[in-house]
Design a protein around this motif. Structure first.
Motif, PDB file in Angstrom:
ATOM      1  N   LEU A  38       0.325  -7.604   3.600  1.00  0.00           N
ATOM      2  CA  LEU A  38      -0.532  -6.531   3.107  1.00  0.00           C
ATOM      3  C   LEU A  38      -1.382  -7.014   1.939  1.00  0.00           C
ATOM      4  O   LEU A  38      -0.879  -7.679   1.035  1.00  0.00           O
ATOM      5  N   THR A  39      -2.667  -6.685   1.982  1.00  0.00           N
ATOM      6  CA  THR A  39      -3.579  -6.981   0.880  1.00  0.00           C
ATOM      7  C   THR A  39      -4.187  -5.676   0.407  1.00  0.00           C
ATOM      8  O   THR A  39      -4.747  -4.926   1.202  1.00  0.00           O
ATOM      9  N   VAL A  40      -4.069  -5.412  -0.895  1.00  0.00           N
ATOM     10  CA  VAL A  40      -4.597  -4.191  -1.495  1.00  0.00           C
ATOM     11  C   VAL A  40      -5.675  -4.576  -2.503  1.00  0.00           C
ATOM     12  O   VAL A  40      -5.443  -5.425  -3.358  1.00  0.00           O
ATOM     13  N   LYS A  41      -6.844  -3.961  -2.381  1.00  0.00           N
ATOM     14  CA  LYS A  41      -7.936  -4.199  -3.321  1.00  0.00           C
ATOM     15  C   LYS A  41      -8.477  -2.859  -3.797  1.00  0.00           C
ATOM     16  O   LYS A  41      -8.584  -1.917  -3.016  1.00  0.00           O
ATOM     17  N   VAL A  42      -8.835  -2.806  -5.067  1.00  0.00           N
ATOM     18  CA  VAL A  42      -9.472  -1.621  -5.636  1.00  0.00           C
ATOM     19  C   VAL A  42     -10.949  -1.946  -5.801  1.00  0.00           C
ATOM     20  O   VAL A  42     -11.301  -2.943  -6.424  1.00  0.00           O
ATOM     21  N   GLN A  43     -11.807  -1.101  -5.222  1.00  0.00           N
ATOM     22  CA  GLN A  43     -13.250  -1.330  -5.302  1.00  0.00           C
ATOM     23  C   GLN A  43     -13.904  -0.264  -6.162  1.00  0.00           C
ATOM     24  O   GLN A  43     -13.739   0.939  -5.902  1.00  0.00           O
ATOM     25  N   ASN A  44     -14.641  -0.690  -7.155  1.00  0.00           N
ATOM     26  CA  ASN A  44     -15.414   0.183  -8.040  1.00  0.00           C
ATOM     27  C   ASN A  44     -14.562   1.250  -8.730  1.00  0.00           C
ATOM     28  O   ASN A  44     -15.073   2.314  -9.071  1.00  0.00           O
ATOM     29  N   ASN A  45     -13.291   0.999  -8.901  1.00  0.00           N
ATOM     30  CA  ASN A  45     -12.357   1.954  -9.513  1.00  0.00           C
ATOM     31  C   ASN A  45     -12.368   3.313  -8.825  1.00  0.00           C
ATOM     32  O   ASN A  45     -12.004   4.323  -9.417  1.00  0.00           O
ATOM     33  N   LYS A  46     -12.794   3.349  -7.560  1.00  0.00           N
ATOM     34  CA  LYS A  46     -12.872   4.604  -6.817  1.00  0.00           C
ATOM     35  C   LYS A  46     -12.101   4.564  -5.507  1.00  0.00           C
ATOM     36  O   LYS A  46     -11.559   5.565  -5.073  1.00  0.00           O
ATOM     37  N   GLU A  47     -12.086   3.411  -4.869  1.00  0.00           N
ATOM     38  CA  GLU A  47     -11.492   3.292  -3.545  1.00  0.00           C
ATOM     39  C   GLU A  47     -10.416   2.221  -3.518  1.00  0.00           C
ATOM     40  O   GLU A  47     -10.497   1.232  -4.229  1.00  0.00           O
ATOM     41  N   VAL A  48      -9.441   2.446  -2.645  1.00  0.00           N
ATOM     42  CA  VAL A  48      -8.396   1.467  -2.394  1.00  0.00           C
ATOM     43  C   VAL A  48      -8.552   1.020  -0.944  1.00  0.00           C
ATOM     44  O   VAL A  48      -8.575   1.849  -0.029  1.00  0.00           O
ATOM     45  N   VAL A  49      -8.688  -0.278  -0.748  1.00  0.00           N
ATOM     46  CA  VAL A  49      -8.847  -0.843   0.587  1.00  0.00           C
ATOM     47  C   VAL A  49      -7.582  -1.614   0.919  1.00  0.00           C
ATOM     48  O   VAL A  49      -7.148  -2.479   0.150  1.00  0.00           O
ATOM     49  N   LEU A  50      -6.991  -1.304   2.065  1.00  0.00           N
ATOM     50  CA  LEU A  50      -5.769  -1.969   2.526  1.00  0.00           C
ATOM     51  C   LEU A  50      -6.083  -2.776   3.777  1.00  0.00           C
ATOM     52  O   LEU A  50      -6.757  -2.291   4.689  1.00  0.00           O
ATOM     53  N   LYS A  51      -5.599  -4.000   3.811  1.00  0.00           N
ATOM     54  CA  LYS A  51      -5.695  -4.860   4.987  1.00  0.00           C
ATOM     55  C   LYS A  51      -4.275  -5.274   5.330  1.00  0.00           C
ATOM     56  O   LYS A  51      -3.567  -5.829   4.495  1.00  0.00           O
ATOM     57  N   ILE A  52      -3.852  -4.979   6.558  1.00  0.00           N
ATOM     58  CA  ILE A  52      -2.477  -5.276   6.940  1.00  0.00           C
ATOM     59  C   ILE A  52      -2.454  -6.055   8.244  1.00  0.00           C
ATOM     60  O   ILE A  52      -3.197  -5.767   9.177  1.00  0.00           O
ATOM     61  N   SER A  53      -1.627  -7.067   8.269  1.00  0.00           N
ATOM     62  CA  SER A  53      -1.372  -7.827   9.476  1.00  0.00           C
ATOM     63  C   SER A  53      -0.314  -7.075  10.272  1.00  0.00           C
ATOM     64  O   SER A  53       0.815  -6.909   9.811  1.00  0.00           O
ATOM     65  N   CYS A  54      -0.676  -6.622  11.446  1.00  0.00           N
ATOM     66  CA  CYS A  54       0.199  -5.751  12.239  1.00  0.00           C
ATOM     67  C   CYS A  54       1.311  -6.552  12.913  1.00  0.00           C
ATOM     68  O   CYS A  54       1.032  -7.472  13.685  1.00  0.00           O
ATOM     69  N   PRO A  55       2.578  -6.190  12.643  1.00  0.00           N
ATOM     70  CA  PRO A  55       3.678  -6.875  13.313  1.00  0.00           C
ATOM     71  C   PRO A  55       3.857  -6.424  14.765  1.00  0.00           C
ATOM     72  O   PRO A  55       4.572  -7.054  15.523  1.00  0.00           O
ATOM     73  N   VAL A  56       3.165  -5.362  15.158  1.00  0.00           N
ATOM     74  CA  VAL A  56       3.311  -4.817  16.507  1.00  0.00           C
ATOM     75  C   VAL A  56       2.327  -5.471  17.475  1.00  0.00           C
ATOM     76  O   VAL A  56       2.725  -6.000  18.509  1.00  0.00           O
ATOM     77  N   CYS A  57       1.029  -5.455  17.126  1.00  0.00           N
ATOM     78  CA  CYS A  57       0.017  -5.983  18.045  1.00  0.00           C
ATOM     79  C   CYS A  57      -0.541  -7.334  17.621  1.00  0.00           C
ATOM     80  O   CYS A  57      -1.224  -7.995  18.397  1.00  0.00           O
ATOM     81  N   GLY A  58      -0.300  -7.752  16.362  1.00  0.00           N
ATOM     82  CA  GLY A  58      -0.760  -9.041  15.887  1.00  0.00           C
ATOM     83  C   GLY A  58      -2.158  -9.049  15.300  1.00  0.00           C
ATOM     84  O   GLY A  58      -2.613 -10.076  14.813  1.00  0.00           O
ATOM     85  N   ASN A  59      -2.874  -7.927  15.339  1.00  0.00           N
ATOM     86  CA  ASN A  59      -4.220  -7.835  14.781  1.00  0.00           C
ATOM     87  C   ASN A  59      -4.171  -7.409  13.321  1.00  0.00           C
ATOM     88  O   ASN A  59      -3.115  -7.037  12.807  1.00  0.00           O
ATOM     89  N   TYR A  60      -5.335  -7.427  12.677  1.00  0.00           N
ATOM     90  CA  TYR A  60      -5.466  -6.901  11.329  1.00  0.00           C
ATOM     91  C   TYR A  60      -6.022  -5.478  11.413  1.00  0.00           C
ATOM     92  O   TYR A  60      -6.911  -5.204  12.213  1.00  0.00           O
ATOM     93  N   HIS A  61      -5.489  -4.605  10.582  1.00  0.00           N
ATOM     94  CA  HIS A  61      -5.974  -3.234  10.499  1.00  0.00           C
ATOM     95  C   HIS A  61      -6.450  -2.984   9.074  1.00  0.00           C
ATOM     96  O   HIS A  61      -5.847  -3.474   8.119  1.00  0.00           O
ATOM     97  N   TYR A  62      -7.519  -2.206   8.937  1.00  0.00           N
ATOM     98  CA  TYR A  62      -8.117  -1.917   7.640  1.00  0.00           C
ATOM     99  C   TYR A  62      -8.097  -0.413   7.388  1.00  0.00           C
ATOM    100  O   TYR A  62      -8.383   0.371   8.297  1.00  0.00           O
ATOM    101  N   TYR A  63      -7.784  -0.035   6.155  1.00  0.00           N
ATOM    102  CA  TYR A  63      -7.738   1.371   5.764  1.00  0.00           C
ATOM    103  C   TYR A  63      -8.430   1.515   4.420  1.00  0.00           C
ATOM    104  O   TYR A  63      -8.333   0.650   3.571  1.00  0.00           O
ATOM    105  N   ARG A  64      -9.129   2.636   4.233  1.00  0.00           N
ATOM    106  CA  ARG A  64      -9.864   2.894   3.003  1.00  0.00           C
ATOM    107  C   ARG A  64      -9.531   4.309   2.534  1.00  0.00           C
ATOM    108  O   ARG A  64      -9.687   5.270   3.276  1.00  0.00           O
ATOM    109  N   TYR A  65      -9.053   4.401   1.287  1.00  0.00           N
ATOM    110  CA  TYR A  65      -8.683   5.684   0.695  1.00  0.00           C
ATOM    111  C   TYR A  65      -9.298   5.784  -0.699  1.00  0.00           C
ATOM    112  O   TYR A  65      -9.460   4.784  -1.383  1.00  0.00           O
ATOM    113  N   THR A  66      -9.593   7.004  -1.112  1.00  0.00           N
ATOM    114  CA  THR A  66     -10.058   7.208  -2.482  1.00  0.00           C
ATOM    115  C   THR A  66      -8.841   7.358  -3.395  1.00  0.00           C
ATOM    116  O   THR A  66      -7.744   7.669  -2.926  1.00  0.00           O
ATOM    117  N   ILE A  67      -9.054   7.132  -4.680  1.00  0.00           N
ATOM    118  CA  ILE A  67      -7.969   7.299  -5.646  1.00  0.00           C
ATOM    119  C   ILE A  67      -7.501   8.754  -5.630  1.00  0.00           C
ATOM    120  O   ILE A  67      -6.311   9.030  -5.763  1.00  0.00           O
TER     121      ILE A  67
END
Length: 114
Positions: A38-67
């Motif tokens: 899992l990689t977590v980055k905070v962008q512009n002190n407003k958003e949290v971006v998550l990048k996760i390597s999926c143990p199920v399918c083997g791909n990367y999934h990306y998620y974006r949430y606000t604080i």
């Protein structure tokens, strides 16, 4: 207004179990040190971006949430879009632990019967 900055995250590992980590919103970088998939980055002190390597399918999934979503919601669930399996839970500590422990105990019982 009092802000509860203590949160938890449960991330699915390759053994189909959830690993749990307690963190503060102000220490999101600590999550990167705990989970290698899992990689977590905070962008512009407003958003949290998550990048996760999926143990199920083997791909990367990306998620974006606000604080604001982290603060307002009790539980955030992110899953594999290919198979529809939850990959992580983020939220209040007791909610995350309840979900992760329930899944882990069910999975152990299934493995025991096999």
């Amino acid at each position: 207004m009092i802000l509860n900055a203590n949160m938890s995250i449960a991330v699915k590992n390759f053994y189909d179990q959830y690993d749990i980590e307690v963190f503060s919103l102000f220490e999101l970088n600590r999550v990167n040190e705990t989970f290698t998939s899992l990689t977590v980055k905070v962008q512009n002190n407003k958003e949290v971006v998550l990048k996760i390597s999926c143990p199920v399918c083997g791909n990367y999934h990306y998620y974006r949430y606000t604080i604001g979503e982290f603060v307002k919601r009790k539980l955030i669930v992110g899953g594999c879009e290919v198979l529809g399996v939850p990959l992580f839970y983020i939220g209040y500590e007791h909610e995350v632990i309840k979900k992760a422990n329930r899944h882990n105990s069910i999975n152990k019982r299934i493995c025991a019967t096999i």
